[in-house]
Structures are given as C-alpha cells and as structure tokens.
Write an enzyme that holds these catalytic residues in place. Sequence first.
Site, mmCIF file in Angstrom:
data_model
loop_
_atom_site.group_PDB
_atom_site.id
_atom_site.type_symbol
_atom_site.label_atom_id
_atom_site.label_comp_id
_atom_site.label_asym_id
_atom_site.label_seq_id
_atom_site.Cartn_x
_atom_site.Cartn_y
_atom_site.Cartn_z
ATOM 1 N N SER A 109 0.835 -1.192 0.000
ATOM 2 C CA SER A 109 0.000 0.000 0.000
ATOM 3 C C SER A 109 0.883 1.261 0.000
ATOM 4 O O SER A 109 1.789 1.378 -0.809
ATOM 5 C CB SER A 109 -0.968 -0.037 1.185
ATOM 6 O OG SER A 109 -2.034 0.865 0.994
ATOM 7 N N ASP A 250 -5.494 -4.173 -2.692
ATOM 8 C CA ASP A 250 -4.471 -3.620 -1.801
ATOM 9 C C ASP A 250 -3.619 -4.721 -1.163
ATOM 10 O O ASP A 250 -4.133 -5.713 -0.638
ATOM 11 C CB ASP A 250 -5.167 -2.811 -0.702
ATOM 12 C CG ASP A 250 -4.213 -1.948 0.102
ATOM 13 O OD1 ASP A 250 -3.309 -2.509 0.743
ATOM 14 O OD2 ASP A 250 -4.382 -0.718 0.088
#
Length: 384
Positions: A109, A250
């Site tokens: 991320s 993610d």
Amino acid sequence: MSEKSDGPHDDAGLQGTAASRLLSTTCIWSDTDAPPPAPPAVSPPAPAPAPVEAVTAAAPVEQARSTPWPPRRLSLALQGGGTFAAFTWGVLERLLEEPIEIDTISGASAGAINALLLASGLAEGGREAARSRLSRFWLRLMHEASFRSLMLVGGFSPAGSSVAFGPTLRSGRFDPIDLDPLRQALSRDIDFSALRDARCPKLLIAATRIRDGQQQIFRNDAITADVALASTCPPLVHCAVEIDGEAYWDGGFGGNPPLLRLAQETATADVLLVQVTPARDSYVPITLAAIDRRLDQIAANVALNAEIAGIEWARAHAAPSLRLTRIAAEDSVDGLAQRSSTDLGRGFIRLLHRSGRHAAERWLGQGTTATQDAAPARAEPALV
C-alpha cells in the site's frame, strides 16, 4: 516475474539467510525420527585457576566489532496506512543522511509507494536523489489534498470507505476516477525502468490476489505502474487492477508489510520495520466511524504480529544474528489511533514527517544493547 508467497522457494537463492539456516537446522517438518540423545560427556578435572593477567576482553571486543551500530547495511519493511505513511517519509529522510547501504525493501500500500520512491531515487542518483523524490511526492500530495492523493497512498480502508461513501460502494458500481491519472501521477515521480538497475535495492512489493486471497510478491523486474496501483487499490472505491490476467487489491490485506519473506531474502543481519498503523488504543470506540477505524487498525496489524512472532521463533532457534528493530509512529504521535489515515491536512502531514525524523534520530542513537532483545525494539517516543 512475480512470485507467490505460498509457493516453493529456491533454496539456493536463500543461502546463508535466516530462513535457510532455520530450515536446515530444524526438523519440525520432517517425518523421520529425531536422532537419539548423545550420552552425557564426562567432565575432565577442573584446571588450576588461570593467572588474573591472562583474562582479556578479546571476545567482547570482537562481538562489538561484528555488530556495529548504526548498521552499515540495512533492510527495510515499510507498512502502509494512508497518509500515516508520511511518518515513514520522515524516517527515510533521516536515514538517507547516514552512510547506510539499503539492501532489500518490502512494502504494501502506501509503504510500497515509499519503497518505490526510495529505490528509484537510490538507483538514479544515490541518497540525495532518493530524498528529493520522497520530498517532491509528499509535498505535492499534501498541497493537492485531493481524492486522487488518497488513492495514491491507499488512504481508503474497507470500513472507512463504507462510512464515507455509503452502500453504493458495496454494490461495486462506484469508480470515481479512472486509472490513467493515477498511473500518470505515479510515473511522474517513480522511474520504473530504474528499478531494474543493478544499483537499485531489491524490492518486495505486495498485492492481494483476489482469486484465492493470497499475497503476491512482485520483484524489481516485474514492477510497473500497475503493480504500484494494485498494491494501493482500495476494493470498495476502485475496481481491481489486472496484471497478467489476475485481479488484485491492496497488498495490506495479506501482509502489511511482507516481513517473513524479507527476513528470508535479505543479505543483511539488520531489518528495520517502520510501523505506521497504530496497534494500541486506550479508548473503547462507540460510534460507527470510530469502531470501523479501530477494526481497520486491528486488521492491519494481525498479519504483521504473526510474522513478527515467526521471526522471534526463528531467532531463538536458528538465526540469533538477525536483528529486527521497529520504529512505530504511535510512539511518537499522541492520539494517532483517533486520527484518520485520510487526513490530508498540511499541519498533520508535517507533524508526521517531523515525528518520523525525530524517531529515526533516536533509533540511530540507541546503540546495540536495545536492538538485541528477543522482541523487536521500539524507538523511544520522539520529541514533537
């Protein structure tokens, strides 16, 4: 090519690492019986006491020389957490002022974005170029303070997105911004071709494969703008990112950041974890938004805590030379657990950056004693 974290590994590629020593010296995965215990050795008669002048400090001195502090070479594990990752910007900026060689960097991320900025800068122009790239990215993100800014650092968690945008997100019909502007923004600050340069640190960038929920690790030769977008892709805000026929979300879901794989593949004895998502909160949340925020924080650290426990076990059994240390943002920023990782306020981001620098300063000065404990050492709270 990318590599699955749950697949078989090439033992030759892990020669001499903590993981290879662990696998070669334990038999917990073996079906064979353990060898019988050796008979007790007969102790020889105690020798006469040695003269006092024969006792020297040679061994302690040699040990001190073999474990210098600060480390000359270091690997980094960078956690994601939306705008909280501005704290990592401050940590990295301070580390870049020291003659420390960076070996391997893992990230997910926003941690992946920081890793890519750092690595591409180091490959192109060394420490100063890396510092410039990090600064330019975060200053632009802070001044734009836009929805796209939050997309670039994975600022929307599943729960937070649901609260902010409502049930439309749950239907999967909400895609407020096309990938092209995001890809262009990343390409503006990250030279992906430089990641293949021999001078670039080894990169382990995580994304979550939707098909089976497994973590996928992308390495230097496979990292593109799509990989960066996949690692920061919030599933309730943006459609999945497709890479080679696979769809990804993610990377923080599977490991935030990848730590065991980093410990397996690093060529250094020192690994620094920069943790930006709070693990502790003294308040019991009662509102829906506060409950969702706390659930996100807990979920973000579950996999990380499991990987830290695995590394502690490895250190105790086969890899005592591995030094895992940690700098945690919550030790430096009061009330961080009650703050939002989508906060793009300039004052807040500057506070995070300044606190990261101070925390790194304390880490650099803490010496070897605090880093050789069984558990990862936390830096002392920085002065804000």
